[in-house]
Design a protein around this motif. Sequence first.
Motif, PDB file in Angstrom:
ATOM      1  N   GLN A  79       0.845  -1.189   0.000  1.00  0.00           N
ATOM      2  CA  GLN A  79       0.000   0.000   0.000  1.00  0.00           C
ATOM      3  C   GLN A  79       0.882   1.241   0.000  1.00  0.00           C
ATOM      4  OE1 GLN A  79      -2.686   0.184   3.288  1.00  0.00           O
ATOM      5  NE2 GLN A  79      -3.503   2.201   2.716  1.00  0.00           N
ATOM      6  N   VAL A  80       0.655   2.115  -0.971  1.00  0.00           N
ATOM      7  CA  VAL A  80       1.460   3.320  -1.073  1.00  0.00           C
ATOM      8  C   VAL A  80       1.071   4.296   0.031  1.00  0.00           C
ATOM      9  CG1 VAL A  80       1.977   5.328  -2.484  1.00  0.00           C
ATOM     10  CG2 VAL A  80       1.786   3.077  -3.555  1.00  0.00           C
ATOM     11  N   GLN A  81       2.086   4.837   0.659  1.00  0.00           N
ATOM     12  CA  GLN A  81       1.853   5.870   1.679  1.00  0.00           C
ATOM     13  C   GLN A  81       2.797   7.030   1.443  1.00  0.00           C
ATOM     14  OE1 GLN A  81       2.175   3.824   5.529  1.00  0.00           O
ATOM     15  NE2 GLN A  81      -0.022   4.114   5.743  1.00  0.00           N
ATOM     16  N   LEU A  82       2.248   8.204   1.515  1.00  0.00           N
ATOM     17  CA  LEU A  82       3.021   9.434   1.457  1.00  0.00           C
ATOM     18  C   LEU A  82       2.701  10.215   2.719  1.00  0.00           C
ATOM     19  CD1 LEU A  82       2.284  10.450  -2.242  1.00  0.00           C
ATOM     20  CD2 LEU A  82       4.295   9.262  -1.392  1.00  0.00           C
ATOM     21  N   GLU A  83       3.704  10.503   3.490  1.00  0.00           N
ATOM     22  CA  GLU A  83       3.484  11.168   4.770  1.00  0.00           C
ATOM     23  C   GLU A  83       4.282  12.456   4.823  1.00  0.00           C
ATOM     24  OE1 GLU A  83       4.080   8.668   8.106  1.00  0.00           O
ATOM     25  OE2 GLU A  83       3.603  10.211   9.578  1.00  0.00           O
ATOM     26  N   GLU A  84       3.569  13.564   4.876  1.00  0.00           N
ATOM     27  CA  GLU A  84       4.207  14.864   4.945  1.00  0.00           C
ATOM     28  C   GLU A  84       4.475  15.270   6.391  1.00  0.00           C
ATOM     29  OE1 GLU A  84       0.890  15.178   1.731  1.00  0.00           O
ATOM     30  OE2 GLU A  84       1.149  14.382   3.756  1.00  0.00           O
ATOM     31  N   SER A  85       5.497  16.079   6.550  1.00  0.00           N
ATOM     32  CA  SER A  85       5.796  16.671   7.847  1.00  0.00           C
ATOM     33  C   SER A  85       6.567  17.963   7.627  1.00  0.00           C
ATOM     34  CB  SER A  85       6.620  15.713   8.722  1.00  0.00           C
ATOM     35  OG  SER A  85       7.852  15.411   8.103  1.00  0.00           O
ATOM     36  N   GLY A  86       6.682  18.745   8.689  1.00  0.00           N
ATOM     37  CA  GLY A  86       7.498  19.950   8.610  1.00  0.00           C
ATOM     38  C   GLY A  86       6.727  21.242   8.532  1.00  0.00           C
ATOM     39  N   GLY A  87       5.406  21.151   8.432  1.00  0.00           N
ATOM     40  CA  GLY A  87       4.626  22.377   8.394  1.00  0.00           C
ATOM     41  C   GLY A  87       4.589  23.045   9.755  1.00  0.00           C
ATOM     42  N   GLY A  88       4.034  24.242   9.782  1.00  0.00           N
ATOM     43  CA  GLY A  88       3.929  24.962  11.040  1.00  0.00           C
ATOM     44  C   GLY A  88       3.684  26.427  10.813  1.00  0.00           C
ATOM     45  N   LEU A  89       3.875  27.182  11.859  1.00  0.00           N
ATOM     46  CA  LEU A  89       3.685  28.626  11.822  1.00  0.00           C
ATOM     47  C   LEU A  89       5.044  29.297  11.711  1.00  0.00           C
ATOM     48  CD1 LEU A  89       1.912  31.168  12.193  1.00  0.00           C
ATOM     49  CD2 LEU A  89       2.215  30.875  14.674  1.00  0.00           C
ATOM     50  N   VAL A  90       5.150  30.214  10.773  1.00  0.00           N
ATOM     51  CA  VAL A  90       6.402  30.926  10.566  1.00  0.00           C
ATOM     52  C   VAL A  90       6.087  32.374  10.219  1.00  0.00           C
ATOM     53  CG1 VAL A  90       6.517  30.290   8.123  1.00  0.00           C
ATOM     54  CG2 VAL A  90       8.623  30.844   9.349  1.00  0.00           C
ATOM     55  N   GLN A  91       6.969  33.259  10.584  1.00  0.00           N
ATOM     56  CA  GLN A  91       6.782  34.665  10.241  1.00  0.00           C
ATOM     57  C   GLN A  91       7.195  34.908   8.797  1.00  0.00           C
ATOM     58  OE1 GLN A  91       8.966  36.968  13.171  1.00  0.00           O
ATOM     59  NE2 GLN A  91       7.110  37.249  14.384  1.00  0.00           N
ATOM     60  N   ALA A  92       6.618  35.930   8.223  1.00  0.00           N
ATOM     61  CA  ALA A  92       6.976  36.320   6.859  1.00  0.00           C
ATOM     62  C   ALA A  92       8.485  36.543   6.768  1.00  0.00           C
ATOM     63  CB  ALA A  92       6.224  37.573   6.456  1.00  0.00           C
ATOM     64  N   GLY A  93       9.058  36.039   5.696  1.00  0.00           N
ATOM     65  CA  GLY A  93      10.500  36.116   5.520  1.00  0.00           C
ATOM     66  C   GLY A  93      11.239  34.901   6.029  1.00  0.00           C
ATOM     67  N   GLY A  94      10.549  34.066   6.766  1.00  0.00           N
ATOM     68  CA  GLY A  94      11.161  32.875   7.321  1.00  0.00           C
ATOM     69  C   GLY A  94      11.194  31.715   6.344  1.00  0.00           C
ATOM     70  N   SER A  95      11.667  30.582   6.828  1.00  0.00           N
ATOM     71  CA  SER A  95      11.829  29.393   6.003  1.00  0.00           C
ATOM     72  C   SER A  95      11.227  28.175   6.688  1.00  0.00           C
ATOM     73  CB  SER A  95      13.319  29.123   5.741  1.00  0.00           C
ATOM     74  OG  SER A  95      13.924  30.175   5.047  1.00  0.00           O
ATOM     75  N   LEU A  96      10.821  27.234   5.876  1.00  0.00           N
ATOM     76  CA  LEU A  96      10.384  25.927   6.359  1.00  0.00           C
ATOM     77  C   LEU A  96      10.875  24.877   5.380  1.00  0.00           C
ATOM     78  CD1 LEU A  96       6.650  26.367   7.471  1.00  0.00           C
ATOM     79  CD2 LEU A  96       8.594  25.824   8.958  1.00  0.00           C
ATOM     80  N   ARG A  97      11.082  23.680   5.905  1.00  0.00           N
ATOM     81  CA  ARG A  97      11.455  22.560   5.056  1.00  0.00           C
ATOM     82  C   ARG A  97      10.445  21.446   5.263  1.00  0.00           C
ATOM     83  NH1 ARG A  97      16.614  18.450   5.378  1.00  0.00           N
ATOM     84  NH2 ARG A  97      17.017  18.274   3.137  1.00  0.00           N
ATOM     85  N   LEU A  98       9.700  21.170   4.221  1.00  0.00           N
ATOM     86  CA  LEU A  98       8.713  20.104   4.277  1.00  0.00           C
ATOM     87  C   LEU A  98       9.343  18.797   3.830  1.00  0.00           C
ATOM     88  CD1 LEU A  98       5.613  21.893   2.695  1.00  0.00           C
ATOM     89  CD2 LEU A  98       6.442  21.947   5.058  1.00  0.00           C
ATOM     90  N   SER A  99       8.903  17.710   4.442  1.00  0.00           N
ATOM     91  CA  SER A  99       9.383  16.381   4.086  1.00  0.00           C
ATOM     92  C   SER A  99       8.222  15.507   3.660  1.00  0.00           C
ATOM     93  CB  SER A  99      10.084  15.723   5.282  1.00  0.00           C
ATOM     94  OG  SER A  99      11.220  16.441   5.678  1.00  0.00           O
ATOM     95  N   CYS A 100       8.501  14.610   2.744  1.00  0.00           N
ATOM     96  CA  CYS A 100       7.515  13.628   2.309  1.00  0.00           C
ATOM     97  C   CYS A 100       8.197  12.267   2.335  1.00  0.00           C
ATOM     98  CB  CYS A 100       7.007  13.953   0.916  1.00  0.00           C
ATOM     99  SG  CYS A 100       5.932  12.668   0.216  1.00  0.00           S
ATOM    100  N   ALA A 101       7.759  11.415   3.247  1.00  0.00           N
ATOM    101  CA  ALA A 101       8.278  10.059   3.334  1.00  0.00           C
ATOM    102  C   ALA A 101       7.389   9.142   2.509  1.00  0.00           C
ATOM    103  CB  ALA A 101       8.309   9.600   4.786  1.00  0.00           C
TER     104      ALA A 101
END
Length: 130
Positions: free
Chosen positions: A1-23
Amino acid sequence: QVQLEESGGGLVQAGGSLRLSCAASGRTFRDYRLGWFRQAPGKEREFVAAIRWSALNTYYADSVKGRFTISRDNAANTVWLQMNSLKPEHTAVYYCAAGLNYGPKGGLIAKGSPDGYDYWGQGTRVTVSS
């Protein structure tokens, strides 16, 4: 069974950075393209970026070029989306998706259409405050 699981989201201020992951798990993704889409409240799901699993090709929506970077680690079965210089308009739920690169829906995938992708994660929420 195929699974795609995202993580890394959240709250950030404008100008900031985030790194999302997909397993990714459940099959061999050699012939697939892994993509990131986002859906803001009241809007349709839109293409953000994609990468071929077995090649160096990357694809970006014009709106994120130079700001977001997609990458992958085949050994870890993981795809990342590095998002820099975030703006409030980037607030959305971000989804990871997988589609067969040269299958019957290949034309849709090439256009960045979510209809070209067969497998989807549950999404991770990104909120950018002003």
